[in-house]
Write a protein that holds these residues in place. Sequence first.
Motif, PDB file in Angstrom:
ATOM      1  N   GLN A  59       0.822  -1.215   0.000  1.00 51.10           N
ATOM      2  CA  GLN A  59       0.000   0.000   0.000  1.00 51.10           C
ATOM      3  C   GLN A  59       0.854   1.261   0.000  1.00 51.10           C
ATOM      4  O   GLN A  59       0.506   2.259  -0.639  1.00 51.10           O
ATOM      5  CB  GLN A  59      -0.945  -0.002   1.204  1.00 51.10           C
ATOM      6  CG  GLN A  59      -2.049  -1.037   1.078  1.00 51.10           C
ATOM      7  CD  GLN A  59      -2.901  -1.096   2.341  1.00 51.10           C
ATOM      8  OE1 GLN A  59      -3.489  -0.090   2.741  1.00 51.10           O
ATOM      9  NE2 GLN A  59      -2.934  -2.254   2.981  1.00 51.10           N
ATOM     10  N   ASN A  73       2.141   1.653  -3.507  1.00 56.13           N
ATOM     11  CA  ASN A  73       1.053   2.134  -4.360  1.00 56.13           C
ATOM     12  C   ASN A  73       0.795   3.624  -4.141  1.00 56.13           C
ATOM     13  O   ASN A  73       0.545   4.371  -5.084  1.00 56.13           O
ATOM     14  CB  ASN A  73      -0.247   1.359  -4.079  1.00 56.13           C
ATOM     15  CG  ASN A  73      -0.147  -0.102  -4.485  1.00 56.13           C
ATOM     16  OD1 ASN A  73       0.799  -0.499  -5.162  1.00 56.13           O
ATOM     17  ND2 ASN A  73      -1.110  -0.910  -4.050  1.00 56.13           N
ATOM     18  N   LEU A  74       0.882   4.020  -2.876  1.00 57.28           N
ATOM     19  CA  LEU A  74       0.647   5.417  -2.531  1.00 57.28           C
ATOM     20  C   LEU A  74       1.693   6.309  -3.195  1.00 57.28           C
ATOM     21  O   LEU A  74       1.376   7.351  -3.787  1.00 57.28           O
ATOM     22  CB  LEU A  74       0.706   5.562  -1.003  1.00 57.28           C
ATOM     23  CG  LEU A  74       0.172   6.851  -0.404  1.00 57.28           C
ATOM     24  CD1 LEU A  74      -1.286   7.064  -0.800  1.00 57.28           C
ATOM     25  CD2 LEU A  74       0.296   6.771   1.124  1.00 57.28           C
ATOM     26  N   TYR A  77       3.377   5.680  -5.844  1.00 62.89           N
ATOM     27  CA  TYR A  77       3.122   5.654  -7.286  1.00 62.89           C
ATOM     28  C   TYR A  77       1.952   6.566  -7.641  1.00 62.89           C
ATOM     29  O   TYR A  77       2.018   7.338  -8.602  1.00 62.89           O
ATOM     30  CB  TYR A  77       2.856   4.207  -7.699  1.00 62.89           C
ATOM     31  CG  TYR A  77       2.953   3.956  -9.180  1.00 62.89           C
ATOM     32  CD1 TYR A  77       4.049   4.365  -9.924  1.00 62.89           C
ATOM     33  CD2 TYR A  77       1.919   3.272  -9.843  1.00 62.89           C
ATOM     34  CE1 TYR A  77       4.128   4.118 -11.282  1.00 62.89           C
ATOM     35  CE2 TYR A  77       2.006   3.013 -11.205  1.00 62.89           C
ATOM     36  CZ  TYR A  77       3.108   3.446 -11.924  1.00 62.89           C
ATOM     37  OH  TYR A  77       3.180   3.193 -13.264  1.00 62.89           O
ATOM     38  N   GLN A  78       0.898   6.519  -6.832  1.00 64.07           N
ATOM     39  CA  GLN A  78      -0.260   7.404  -7.058  1.00 64.07           C
ATOM     40  C   GLN A  78       0.108   8.863  -6.892  1.00 64.07           C
ATOM     41  O   GLN A  78      -0.473   9.739  -7.522  1.00 64.07           O
ATOM     42  CB  GLN A  78      -1.384   7.087  -6.057  1.00 64.07           C
ATOM     43  CG  GLN A  78      -2.163   5.828  -6.386  1.00 64.07           C
ATOM     44  CD  GLN A  78      -2.837   5.248  -5.137  1.00 64.07           C
ATOM     45  OE1 GLN A  78      -3.069   5.952  -4.155  1.00 64.07           O
ATOM     46  NE2 GLN A  78      -3.142   3.957  -5.175  1.00 64.07           N
ATOM     47  N   GLU A  79       1.101   9.114  -6.028  1.00 61.45           N
ATOM     48  CA  GLU A  79       1.535  10.494  -5.793  1.00 61.45           C
ATOM     49  C   GLU A  79       2.489  10.984  -6.878  1.00 61.45           C
ATOM     50  O   GLU A  79       3.067  12.063  -6.781  1.00 61.45           O
ATOM     51  CB  GLU A  79       2.209  10.612  -4.419  1.00 61.45           C
ATOM     52  CG  GLU A  79       1.257  10.394  -3.243  1.00 61.45           C
ATOM     53  CD  GLU A  79       0.208  11.511  -3.128  1.00 61.45           C
ATOM     54  OE1 GLU A  79       0.546  12.674  -3.410  1.00 61.45           O
ATOM     55  OE2 GLU A  79      -0.943  11.200  -2.791  1.00 61.45           O
ATOM     56  N   SER A  84       3.072  -1.669  -8.744  1.00 59.03           N
ATOM     57  CA  SER A  84       3.434  -0.236  -8.735  1.00 59.03           C
ATOM     58  C   SER A  84       4.948  -0.016  -8.768  1.00 59.03           C
ATOM     59  O   SER A  84       5.416   1.122  -8.833  1.00 59.03           O
ATOM     60  CB  SER A  84       2.858   0.431  -7.485  1.00 59.03           C
ATOM     61  OG  SER A  84       3.266  -0.259  -6.316  1.00 59.03           O
ATOM     62  N   THR A 135       4.019  11.976 -16.962  1.00 58.04           N
ATOM     63  CA  THR A 135       3.675  11.461 -15.634  1.00 58.04           C
ATOM     64  C   THR A 135       4.591  10.268 -15.354  1.00 58.04           C
ATOM     65  O   THR A 135       5.258   9.748 -16.264  1.00 58.04           O
ATOM     66  CB  THR A 135       2.221  10.969 -15.584  1.00 58.04           C
ATOM     67  OG1 THR A 135       2.128   9.824 -16.466  1.00 58.04           O
ATOM     68  CG2 THR A 135       1.252  12.050 -16.036  1.00 58.04           C
ATOM     69  N   VAL A 169       3.670   7.336 -14.796  1.00 58.82           N
ATOM     70  CA  VAL A 169       3.129   6.188 -15.535  1.00 58.82           C
ATOM     71  C   VAL A 169       3.598   6.230 -16.990  1.00 58.82           C
ATOM     72  O   VAL A 169       4.019   5.221 -17.568  1.00 58.82           O
ATOM     73  CB  VAL A 169       1.582   6.171 -15.456  1.00 58.82           C
ATOM     74  CG1 VAL A 169       1.005   5.017 -16.270  1.00 58.82           C
ATOM     75  CG2 VAL A 169       1.132   6.086 -13.994  1.00 58.82           C
TER      76      VAL A 169
END
Length: 378
Positions: free
Chosen positions: A238, A241-242, A244-246, A275, A344, A346
């Motif tokens: 988690q 993932n966090l 990566y989301q940021e 991630s 980004t 990604v």
Amino acid sequence: MKKIFSVFFAFVLLFGMIFSPGVIFAKNSGTDQYLLQFDGNVEKGLLKAFGVKDSDILHTFNLLPVVSLNLTEQQARGLANHPKIKGLEVNATVQALGQTVPWGVPRVQSPEANNLGFTGKGIKVAILDTGIDRNHEDLSANVKGGFSVFTDTANSDPYYDGSGHGTHVAGTVAAVDNQLGVIGVAKNAELYAVKVLNNSGSGSYEGIAKGIEWSIQNGMDIINMSLGGSSSSSILEQFCNLAYQEGILVVAAAGNSGTRPGRGDNVGYPAKYSSVIAVAATDQSDKRGTFSSTGPAVEISAPGVGILSTTPNNNYASYNGTSMASPHVAAVAALVWEAKPNLTNVELRQLLNQTAKNLGSATQYGHGLVQASAAIQY
Ligand SMILES: [Ca+2]
Ligand SMILES: [Ca+2]
């Protein structure tokens, strides 16, 4: 307990340096070789007056009034103070300048990226590892900050690396271009020492999570994790993932649990999480290091066999491991991100994968060898 993907120590290289010719008088009872410059023309009579034999005059230069000669300390002191002598220097030993370019640097197209104007400048790379020796001659200019997850005295300083692992990883990312030691793949990237492994190279998932949290809170662009374990943790996933989301690009060593034939699914965590980019290690023939973990989670490859980099106390050493491969990818990502700041994380990840050089089996090499200028010019 998590363990650093093991590092196989190879050898330490010592680099030569130019002696400063500032020392005038050699200290021994016999003679030493000097370079003597006259103020005006060479006057051998003056040398004779100081008791210098013809056989001790080794060479007379044509373009400057300079002779090389053997002198006793007493002769040297006398001549140095004579008004007809402009200068006197010990004929110092000179060796080739010491900056070596590790083979992985050109293999991932770092020089081409430099030629296009990109060196990783302004990109923040968090090295989640055993710390970074920020006094190292080849790192100090690029180490911009740090944090330790440990509170005990021995491990609370992120700039103390009792293992050498983190300092080695940091040098692959951004050793300075300074005619000393080695050079990093992204020679102007900003390094952050996030000490999540102790001086023995051990840490916990809690510690790694703290290091990721620090990286998010402190605006890191890229996280490099040359570490891993064989068991999964939902909490660690988690946190990855966090990050990566940021918008952080998260890169990790695939692991050193590979089998000689290169079969099986043995990529470690956190590399195995979706991630996180799992990096495999290759040698100078672009073949998989026999230790490099394999499986569907392998995403990309980079040099990881016989990698010369920085170790504490101004030393240099050659190590093997996917730990050495991961920072090549983190650094190439820094080069490409500097060139294409609007991507980004990604999109950057996708670009690195799509421009990698195909090396064959996807479970061994993923998309292949990471390539900086191919990605920049895509
Ligand atoms: Ca250097
Ligand atoms: Ca992954």
